[in-house]
Write a protein that holds these residues in place. Structure first.
Motif, PDB file in Angstrom:
ATOM      1  N   LEU A   1     -40.997   5.122 -10.408  1.00 33.35           N
ATOM      2  CA  LEU A   1     -40.227   4.844  -9.201  1.00 33.35           C
ATOM      3  C   LEU A   1     -38.854   4.280  -9.561  1.00 33.35           C
ATOM      4  N   GLY A   2     -38.831   3.411 -10.561  1.00 35.25           N
ATOM      5  CA  GLY A   2     -37.550   2.869 -10.996  1.00 35.25           C
ATOM      6  C   GLY A   2     -36.638   3.948 -11.544  1.00 35.25           C
ATOM      7  N   ALA A   3     -37.199   4.823 -12.392  1.00 33.82           N
ATOM      8  CA  ALA A   3     -36.404   5.911 -12.966  1.00 33.82           C
ATOM      9  C   ALA A   3     -35.895   6.852 -11.878  1.00 33.82           C
ATOM     10  N   THR A   4     -36.740   7.116 -10.890  1.00 31.11           N
ATOM     11  CA  THR A   4     -36.356   8.005  -9.789  1.00 31.11           C
ATOM     12  C   THR A   4     -35.238   7.388  -8.955  1.00 31.11           C
ATOM     13  N   ALA A   5     -35.388   6.109  -8.613  1.00 31.93           N
ATOM     14  CA  ALA A   5     -34.357   5.433  -7.824  1.00 31.93           C
ATOM     15  C   ALA A   5     -33.025   5.410  -8.569  1.00 31.93           C
ATOM     16  N   LYS A   6     -33.089   5.177  -9.865  1.00 34.23           N
ATOM     17  CA  LYS A   6     -31.862   5.150 -10.676  1.00 34.23           C
ATOM     18  C   LYS A   6     -31.205   6.525 -10.683  1.00 34.23           C
ATOM     19  N   ALA A   7     -32.004   7.582 -10.827  1.00 31.26           N
ATOM     20  CA  ALA A   7     -31.466   8.952 -10.848  1.00 31.26           C
ATOM     21  C   ALA A   7     -30.826   9.320  -9.516  1.00 31.26           C
ATOM     22  N   ILE A   8     -31.482   8.930  -8.414  1.00 31.61           N
ATOM     23  CA  ILE A   8     -30.933   9.237  -7.077  1.00 31.61           C
ATOM     24  C   ILE A   8     -29.629   8.470  -6.861  1.00 31.61           C
ATOM     25  N   GLY A   9     -29.647   7.176  -7.194  1.00 30.29           N
ATOM     26  CA  GLY A   9     -28.460   6.354  -6.970  1.00 30.29           C
ATOM     27  C   GLY A   9     -27.255   6.788  -7.782  1.00 30.29           C
ATOM     28  N   GLU A  10     -27.522   7.426  -8.943  1.00 29.30           N
ATOM     29  CA  GLU A  10     -26.418   7.857  -9.802  1.00 29.30           C
ATOM     30  C   GLU A  10     -26.120   9.343  -9.694  1.00 29.30           C
ATOM     31  N   ALA A  11     -26.752  10.011  -8.734  1.00 31.61           N
ATOM     32  CA  ALA A  11     -26.549  11.453  -8.576  1.00 31.61           C
ATOM     33  C   ALA A  11     -25.079  11.767  -8.305  1.00 31.61           C
ATOM     34  N   PRO A  12     -24.493  12.717  -9.034  1.00 33.34           N
ATOM     35  CA  PRO A  12     -23.067  13.063  -8.853  1.00 33.34           C
ATOM     36  C   PRO A  12     -22.740  13.481  -7.421  1.00 33.34           C
ATOM     37  N   ALA A  13     -23.709  14.025  -6.709  1.00 28.15           N
ATOM     38  CA  ALA A  13     -23.453  14.494  -5.339  1.00 28.15           C
ATOM     39  C   ALA A  13     -23.048  13.356  -4.421  1.00 28.15           C
ATOM     40  N   PHE A  14     -23.507  12.131  -4.747  1.00 26.10           N
ATOM     41  CA  PHE A  14     -23.191  11.004  -3.874  1.00 26.10           C
ATOM     42  C   PHE A  14     -21.898  10.300  -4.271  1.00 26.10           C
TER      43      PHE A  14
END
Length: 436
Positions: free
Chosen positions: A20-33
């Motif tokens: 969950l931590g890895a997923t949240a980090k990936a979403i938060g750092e997604a280039p699209a955002f």
């Protein structure tokens, strides 16, 4: 609780939180955002980074991270780790400083087996290396030890220490930190009576529960409040299928960590909250103060069930060491037999794990030891961690301990030289005629 599925379920929960931590980090750092800056994504990424790192550290053994030490010649000397004695449940290792003449002062650190790896004493080792040859017990994680290797309780632990001291020789200076203090005292008494030529030169006991009833703490209160049957049902589990020790009954490190964290829940909660904000602001570093501490603190290991249960029952409940009634392999150990090993105890005035008085009790048990060979130091304002790895250790306690060793140096030098000569002759090497 003693089912394989419960252990695997606990590991699944840990693994899920890491994911969950890895997923949240990936979403938060997604280039699209990145085209739509929003503090929400920064906080999500920060939470994910801290969470992933924290849960990942719980199953990874930390590296020693001691790569070099500055010698008297002013140069950096590479430090390598060599195994002197290899055993199923723990090894005796030596931090060998390459290209440096062997130091006359030799120190054997007995690391705790209380849920953390021996690397918890990393800073202790690093502080001693410039001035001594350093050896330490490197205990293994019980989850990785096959059931075929048999049991490991406090008597086995004590006999491991006896063998390690025999290997190192009578000019060794033993320093036991916290949990192993009573068993190290017993091992020294065992040698004093049965193999006096192998007993160490000095013994320093730091913050250990020699007599837990001397000064009650939350730890001792818990031990007295819970019955052995309740304890066994509540905390003992069997290692799951993921690890080599499948089927072995253990006290899981994750459960021990939960106990550590709940004892100071408010402090830990604030530390992690502050770290999340620091990551979000871009002010945290990979090796900052928080990560440096928690990378070690969160790295936990399983203990064999018999070791944990026998520690609680025999050291804390029955007070076998405090009453001088400890039995090892059928032999009743008499601490009064220690007559030629200088003994020093060290305590911290604010130690909430082994409160002042618990460790000091060792000196009263050494009835055969002259008063001039006994010493005690109470460090004002120091907590449990500080007396062996914090500022109190660096600034005050370490110099006192080294001075204690030096004051009692040389008494076993002749014995040590003869022993090393016999060992060298047995190996077909050139005998050493002088003590190192």
């Amino acid at each position: 609780m003693r089912y394989l599925a419960t252990y695997d379920l606990m590991e699944t929960m840990r693994n899920t939180n890491q994911w969950l931590g890895a997923t949240a980090k990936a979403i938060g750092e997604a280039p699209a955002f990145s085209a739509f800056p929003n503090p929400l994504f920064q906080m999500l990424s920060a939470w994910g980074e801290v969470t992933e790192r924290s849960f990942a550290r719980m199953v990874a053994k930390p590296d020693w991270g001691i790569y070099s030490v500055v010698g008297e010649d002013g140069r950096d000397h590479v430090v390598s780790i060599e195994t002197l004695v290899e055993r199923p449940f723990g090894n005796l290792i030596h931090f060998k400083v390459q290209g440096r003449k062997e130091k006359a002062r030799r120190v054997f650190l007995v690391a705790p087996m209380s849920g953390h790896y021996a690397t918890l004493l990393r800073s202790t080792v690093a502080s001693l290396l410039p001035d001594a040859e350093v050896y330490i017990t490197d205990w293994h994680n019980a989850r990785d030890i096959p059931v075929s290797e048999g049991k490991f309780d406090i008597e086995d632990y004590t006999l491991y220490l006896v063998d390690f001291m025999r290997e190192l020789g009578p000019d060794i200076n033993v320093v036991a930190v916290c949990q192993p203090a009573p068993l190290t005292l017993a091992a020294t008494a065992y040698l004093a009576e049965l193999d006096p030529e192998a007993q160490p030169n000095t013994l320093t006991l730091i913050g250990g529960p020699i007599d837990p009833d001397a000064a009650p703490t939350d730890v001792t209160d818990f031990g007295n409040r819970v019955t052995m049957g309740q304890l066994e049902e509540l905390v003992i589990q069997r290692v799951g299928f993921k690890y080599e020790g499948v089927g072995r009954t253990v006290y899981p490190g994750l459960m021990q960590l939960n106990s550590f964290m709940t004892m100071n829940a408010e402090t830990h909660t604030k530390a992690f909250t502050d770290q999340i904000w620091a990551v979000a602001r871009g002010e945290a570093g990979d090796h900052d103060k928080h990560n440096k501490f928690y990378d070690e603190y969160l790295a936990v290991m399983d203990m064999t069930a018999e070791f944990y249960l026998s520690t609680v029952e025999r050291i804390f409940k029955d007070l076998e060491i405090a009453k001088n009634e400890f039995i090892v392999d059928g032999h009743k150990v008499d601490i009064g037999k220690i007559t030629d090993v200088a003994v020093k105890t060290v305590e911290g005035s604010k130690d909430d794990i082994s409160a002042p008085g618990q460790c000091y009790a060792a000196l009263a048990l050494c009835t055969g030891l002259p008063e001039e060979k006994k010493a005690h130091h109470l460090e004002e304002g120091a907590g449990h961690y500080g007396i062996f790895a914090g500022r109190s250790w660096r600034d005050n306690i370490r110099p006192l301990v080294l001075n204690f060793m030096d004051q009692n140096a040389g008494r076993h030098a002749e014995q040590a030289a003869k022993k090393r000569s016999r060992k060298a002759a047995a190996k077909g090497e050139k005998p050493q005629l002088k003590a190192v």
